[in-house]
Scaffold this active site. Structure first.
Site, mmCIF file in Angstrom:
data_model
loop_
_atom_site.group_PDB
_atom_site.id
_atom_site.type_symbol
_atom_site.label_atom_id
_atom_site.label_comp_id
_atom_site.label_asym_id
_atom_site.label_seq_id
_atom_site.Cartn_x
_atom_site.Cartn_y
_atom_site.Cartn_z
ATOM 1 N N ASP A 47 0.573 -1.010 0.061
ATOM 2 C CA ASP A 47 -0.274 0.165 -0.296
ATOM 3 C C ASP A 47 1.134 1.199 -0.096
ATOM 4 O OD1 ASP A 47 -2.503 -1.219 0.405
ATOM 5 O OD2 ASP A 47 -2.700 1.090 1.263
ATOM 6 N N LYS A 75 -3.699 4.086 -2.993
ATOM 7 C CA LYS A 75 -4.450 4.806 -4.023
ATOM 8 C C LYS A 75 -3.833 5.667 -3.247
ATOM 9 C CE LYS A 75 -7.663 1.827 -1.874
ATOM 10 N NZ LYS A 75 -7.830 0.919 -0.835
ATOM 11 N N MET A 121 -6.401 10.579 9.043
ATOM 12 C CA MET A 121 -7.064 11.400 7.785
ATOM 13 C C MET A 121 -7.806 12.680 8.146
ATOM 14 S SD MET A 121 -8.536 7.265 6.511
ATOM 15 C CE MET A 121 -9.063 6.825 7.748
#
Ligand code: SAH
Length: 325
Positions: A119, A141, A256
């Site tokens: 990732d 991503k 986040m």
């Protein structure tokens, strides 16, 4: 590798193995330039965050002047004939970014893997521990950019394990803290694929710790609440009771939350949390580019305006412990 800080390193080639070398060089303090017409998402991401330079072109003779040259190994995707029949999936928590913060069990799983599915926030330098024949799949991503869907990642894990290979799913932090580890585990178990978990050091506690913030400093906090700031307060998808959080008395750790920090702080202040409550934002924790901004609930969004993800925000008295801050 012990490099003099500021050593200029040139990495030629942009595949996922080169990404591992790039991350290791970065961790060793080098200024890294990648020259490759196209790169794996992990390298694109590092370049997008300004941590390395990427020149999207072929090498020319002048590039080599004054640089240490590193050539990445080719990716070996040929399955090892000695691979055992029954494959497996191991979810490995990679810690916040420094490969030194990956567990011994995690390292052993990487060293034994036939396939590694990595990732964006995984400690890419740990990919250099993989055997030369290990297939490495970059499913980074990139916010607003290239990405691989979760469904495709689940399929990949299952397909590779069914073909008899040992798969490591390498993620940043702990796979079960906003890492979709539960979904990946269920996908494996539903498909009859053996799966296990090697927990990781989560950024929720480790990144504050690296900035001198003990999330439960005795006398200041009897607990901590970790929330996702992925959607702001009031958003139809938000399920967090900010008014309750404001009066809970625990340290609040936001992952986040760079984009939503000001809305979160406003909701906490509306809920009754004192606006002079200490607050901090720690970006790029455990990486050479780590930065810390300290302010209060009222001023942190402005103080952290120049900060880009990944970052952890901490709200509570522990963000300003005399002698540690
Ligand atoms: N599973 C991860 C969290 C994934 S969510 C874990 O346990 O740490 C991604 C968020 O984690 C980022 O938006 C950021 O808030 C945080 N994060 C992960 N690595 C970080 C780092 N090195 N520095 C600061 N924040 C980090």
């Amino acid at each position: 590798m012990d490099l003099t800080p500021g050593t200029r390193a040139l990495v030629i080639g942009g595949d996922v193995r080169a990404a591992g070398q790039v991350a290791r060089l970065l961790a060793d303090g080098a200024e890294v330039t990648v020259i490759a017409p196209s790169v794996t998402p992990a390298i694109e991401d590092l370049a997008g965050r300004g941590l390395i330079r990427w020149q999207a072109r072929d090498l020319d003779g002048g590039d080599l002047a004054g640089a240490s040259v590193l050539l990445s190994e080719p990716i070996g995707t040929t399955p090892d004939p000695g691979v055992p029949r029954a494959g497996s999936v191991t979810l490995v928590g990679g810690g916040p970014g420094d490969p030194g913060l990956l567990t011994v069990a995690g390292r052993e799983a990487i060293e034994a893997a036939d396939v590694i599915v990595a990732d964006r926030l995984a400690p890419l330098a740990a990919l250099t521990w993989a055997r030369p024949g290990t297939e490495i799949v970059d499913v980074a991503k990139i916010p607003g950019g290239r990405s691989t869907s979760q469904e495709r990642i689940n399929e990949l894990l299952v397909e590779r394990a069914r073909s008899g290979r040992h798969v490591v799913r390498l993620k940043g932090g702990d796979n079960h803290v906003f890492g979709r580890g539960g979904e990946e585990l269920l996908a494996c178990l539903r498909a009859g694929v053996e799966a296990r978990v090697v927990p990781g050091v989560t950024s929720a506690t480790a990144v504050p710790a690296l900035a001198g913030i003990p999330v439960t400093h005795r006398g200041l906090a009897q607990g901590f609440t970790v929330i996702s700031g992925h959607v702001p307060p009031g958003h139809p998808d938000s399920t967090i009771d900010y008014a309750a959080l404001a009066t809970a008395g625990t340290t609040i750790v936001v992952l986040m939350g760079v984009r939503t920090l000001s809305a979160i702080c406003a909701a906490l202040a509306d809920g009754g949390l004192a606006t002079d409550t200490p607050a901090a934002v720690v970006a790029d924790g455990a990486m050479p580019s780590q930065r810390v901004v300290r302010a209060t609930l009222a001023t942190i969004d402005e103080a952290a305006a120049g900060i880009s993800p990944p970052a952890v925000a901490v709200i509570g008295g522990v963000a300003d412990v005399p002698g540690l801050a």
